[in-house]
Motif scaffolding. Structure first.
Motif, PDB file in Angstrom:
ATOM      1  N   UNK A  36     -12.890  -4.433   0.967  1.00  0.00           N
ATOM      2  CA  UNK A  36     -12.384  -5.690   1.530  1.00  0.00           C
ATOM      3  C   UNK A  36     -10.865  -5.652   1.603  1.00  0.00           C
ATOM      4  N   UNK A  37     -10.329  -6.145   2.719  1.00  0.00           N
ATOM      5  CA  UNK A  37      -8.874  -6.194   2.877  1.00  0.00           C
ATOM      6  C   UNK A  37      -8.273  -4.947   3.482  1.00  0.00           C
ATOM      7  N   UNK A  38      -9.102  -3.935   3.792  1.00  0.00           N
ATOM      8  CA  UNK A  38      -8.582  -2.678   4.342  1.00  0.00           C
ATOM      9  C   UNK A  38      -8.341  -2.745   5.847  1.00  0.00           C
ATOM     10  N   UNK A  39      -8.940  -3.759   6.537  1.00  0.00           N
ATOM     11  CA  UNK A  39      -8.638  -3.919   7.961  1.00  0.00           C
ATOM     12  C   UNK A  39      -9.805  -3.748   8.909  1.00  0.00           C
ATOM     13  N   UNK A  40     -11.039  -3.838   8.410  1.00  0.00           N
ATOM     14  CA  UNK A  40     -12.210  -3.663   9.292  1.00  0.00           C
ATOM     15  C   UNK A  40     -12.266  -4.756  10.363  1.00  0.00           C
ATOM     16  N   UNK A  41     -12.223  -6.022   9.918  1.00  0.00           N
ATOM     17  CA  UNK A  41     -12.264  -7.131  10.890  1.00  0.00           C
ATOM     18  C   UNK A  41     -11.018  -7.135  11.769  1.00  0.00           C
ATOM     19  N   UNK A  42      -9.885  -6.726  11.194  1.00  0.00           N
ATOM     20  CA  UNK A  42      -8.637  -6.646  11.970  1.00  0.00           C
ATOM     21  C   UNK A  42      -8.780  -5.670  13.125  1.00  0.00           C
ATOM     22  N   UNK A  43      -9.426  -4.526  12.877  1.00  0.00           N
ATOM     23  CA  UNK A  43      -9.628  -3.542  13.946  1.00  0.00           C
ATOM     24  C   UNK A  43     -10.459  -4.141  15.081  1.00  0.00           C
ATOM     25  N   UNK A  44     -11.508  -4.890  14.745  1.00  0.00           N
ATOM     26  CA  UNK A  44     -12.330  -5.502  15.797  1.00  0.00           C
ATOM     27  C   UNK A  44     -11.507  -6.492  16.614  1.00  0.00           C
ATOM     28  N   UNK A  45     -10.651  -7.256  15.947  1.00  0.00           N
ATOM     29  CA  UNK A  45      -9.815  -8.232  16.665  1.00  0.00           C
ATOM     30  C   UNK A  45      -8.758  -7.539  17.517  1.00  0.00           C
ATOM     31  N   UNK A  46      -8.293  -6.379  17.075  1.00  0.00           N
ATOM     32  CA  UNK A  46      -7.374  -5.594  17.899  1.00  0.00           C
ATOM     33  C   UNK A  46      -8.085  -5.085  19.150  1.00  0.00           C
TER      34      UNK A  46
END
Length: 636
Positions: A36-46
């Motif tokens: 958690x917090x490593x950026x998985x959801x962030x990558x999808x939003x990118x």
């Protein structure tokens, strides 16, 4: 189809991605994993363009369409029915239907050739797109995700967030985008719905990227695993189980390289320190300083599967009988949950309560905890001290307290050092223990609440969906904690890997009763599937009406039989009754054998016993059918 090249993205000065690369090809099924917090959801939003990269690029083919399921959709509400919301997926078909209706309405008062021609074109395109079948497709997917037929016309706003998320998933699946991005799709699904989504994704003709902490789900749907770690994207050409094996090998190589480099650095630094003041060694010293500055440092291995040790202690030990229900019934108005059910929990039982949502799993936990009124007898055993973990209890955490102070509410007489050790097991290290509860994420709050339950000195635990919001490392820690826990517990979970690791008995609610399987989840799944196949292949028992028709269709029965004929019929009935009694005794013996845990240690013996048991049930049914026919002959 989509390429991520040298991607860098920073948040508050912290590098989420730095020089990350990824290629998504047509029909790829990718599992995106990481702490958690490593950026998985962030990558999808990118990828969908909600965030813009600080460096690098994300390029996609011109005909690539993207569908994104994310947790923000939980808040979406409307008065439209869930079927209408799902049908929004068919934009072109819906537009054509409105145009067709408009033309038909106009033709009622103005029948012109050009309108007839326009209608023909519209209907041809509508037919070509499969417009007449969109409602049945939507109904099929909604029902596959757990909705009942009668619920499809209810407004979306009447459903909870988890059910609304299912509608959004249905809409997305109906759209069939080129690239499907799913952020924790199993979070709000029960086991039957998870298995349905698995099969759907396996057969999905386009690409899928899914973020999930459900190991079994990832194993079943993904052919590639991508780990987000150290601001990079690391690809593994296999499912999650393959990733675990390959990651261990990579870690071993990386750890060796890291240790060799560290040894080389220490040796070089000793040389520099020793000879930096010697003029004759100045050139060599400068050469080594430059070599150190040019050296590309190898990162140490981050072990996400660290072993932890819990020290549990109970204030008192319970008796053998921990809990029992006797002829218990529970209903909410017309909705029946339990009806005259009886069960018992013994010391040392590790029970997983599984099944579809709406069957009453959480209600049963509350009944055991004594917070739900019931008809019948509920009995807590001698010296039983229980602790109850449920999602709503996250709200009862003291938001202005630090993590350390919050654990003190659970008491247990532990020192601050011991409490820090417990928090360390749940990934709260160093200064983390002084964070306020209010600044924690949902997953972090879950870990604190679980830590409180585990240090409470309770000898009986009730855990309702404890793995929700936990990443894989946290789930692994919880598994280890429960493996080391010597008390008794009942856990509700849809995470099959978790259940398979922690349960020695399986409960499920069927026909308003608590049914028990005395074995592990893997054994239960095999038994249940075999049992289902046997039932499907066994013809249903004939009804009394069927038996009557068979008798009536047979040779005419005399209205008056001789005394010898009656005695013969009575003798045949007695023989059948004796056979039924013998078969019923054998059935009881088989059931006792199947209830013995020892039998589950030998799969071959278990399989043969199950097969013999099913054959016996068929033979018993035939004997009962024959008895009914003979009795009706005698009565006639």
């Amino acid at each position: 189809m989509l390429t991520v090249s040298n991607l860098s993205f920073y948040f508050g000065g912290r590098a989420i991605f730095e020089g990350a690369n990824l290629q998504i090809k047509p029909k790829d099924k990718i599992g995106l994993i990481g702490l958690n917090g490593m950026g998985k959801s962030t990558l999808l939003r990118l990828i969908v363009g909600e965030y813009q990269p600080d460096a690098g690029s994300i390029s996609k083919a011109g005909d690539c369409t993207i569908g994104f399921l994310n947790q923000d959709l939980l808040s979406y509400q409307t008065e439209d029915s869930i079927l209408a919301v799902a049908l929004q997926a068919f934009e072109r078909e819906n537009f054509l239907q409105k145009e067709i209706d408009k033309v038909l309405h106009e033709m009622e008062v103005n029948y012109k050739d050009e309108l007839v021609e326009k209608l023909g074109h519209l209907q041809d395109e509508f037919t070509h797109l499969g417009g007449y079948g969109i409602q049945s497709k939507a109904e099929e997917i909604l029902e596959g995700l757990g909705f009942k037929t009668e619920e499809l016309h209810k407004p979306l706003k009447q459903f909870s967030g988890g059910w609304r998320m299912r509608v959004m998933l249905a809409k997305l699946l109906l759209q069939k985008p080129s690239l499907l991005l799913l952020d924790e799709p199993t979070n709000h699904l029960d086991l039957p719905s998870i298995q349905w989504v698995e099969k759907y994704i396996q057969n999905y003709e386009n690409s899928v990227v899914v973020v999930s902490h459900d190991r079994e789900f990832l194993d079943n749907v993904c052919g590639t695993t991508v780990e987000v770690s150290q601001a990079k994207l690391w690809s593994y050409p296999g499912n999650y189980s393959f990733y675990v094996e390959e990651k261990a090998l990579r870690n071993e190589i990386q750890r060796g390289a890291y240790e060799n480099q560290q040894a080389q650095i220490r040796q070089t630094e000793r040389f520099i320190e020793r000879f930096k003041a010697k003029a004759t060694k100045a050139r060599q010293v400068q050469s080594r300083v430059k070599a150190l500055n040019r050296m590309e440092l190898i990162d140490d291995v981050i072990d996400a599967s660290a072993k932890v040790h819990f020290k549990f202690k109970f204030g008192v030990n319970p008796g053998r009988n921990v809990f029992s229900l006797e002829n218990v019934s529970k209903s909410y108005g017309d909705k029946v949950i339990l009806k005259n059910t009886t069960t018992a929990i013994e010391r040392g039982d590790k029970i997983a309560l599984i099944g579809a949502n709406g069957k009453g799993k959480s209600t049963l936990l509350r009944i055991i905890a004594g917070t739900e009124s019931v008809e019948g007898e509920r009995k807590l055993g001698h010296n039983v001290n229980f602790s109850f973990y449920a999602q709503h209890q996250l709200e009862s955490l003291h938001v202005d307290e630090t993590l350390l102070d919050e654990l003190k509410y659970a008491d247990g007489g532990k020192t601050e050092t011991e409490l820090r050790s417990v928090l360390g097991c749940f990934l709260f290290n160093g200064e983390d223990v002084f964070k306020k509860i209010k600044v924690l994420s949902g997953g972090e709050k879950s870990r604190v609440a679980l830590a409180k339950v585990l240090i409470s000195e309770a000898n009986f635990l009730l855990l309702d969906e404890p793995t929700n919001h936990l990443d894989m490392q946290s789930v692994n820690i919880l598994i280890q904690a429960l493996e080391q826990y010597e008390g008794t517990y009942v856990v509700v979970s849809h995470d099959r890997h978790f259940v398979s690791q922690v349960a020695n008995k399986i409960w499920y609610i069927e026909d308003y009763e608590i049914k028990e399987y005395p074995g592990t989840y893997d054994e239960f799944e095999e038994w249940y599937e075999e049992n289902r196949k046997s039932l499907a292949s066994t013809p249903p028992a004939p009804s009394i009406e069927t038996v009557t028709k068979k008798v009536e269709a047979s040779a005419p029965i005399k209205t008056s039989l001789s005394s010898n004929a009656i005695k013969k019929l009575e003798r045949e009935i007695a023989e059948v009754e004796a056979k039924i009694t013998d078969l019923e005794n054998k059935k009881v013996a088989f059931e006792a054998k199947l209830a013995d845990p020892e039998i589950y240690k030998d799969p071959q013996v278990l399989q043969k016993t199950n097969n013999d048991y099913e054959a016996l049930k068929v033979e018993l049914q035939k004997a009962n059918d024959l008895w009914e026919i003979k009795m009706m002959e005698l009565e006639a």
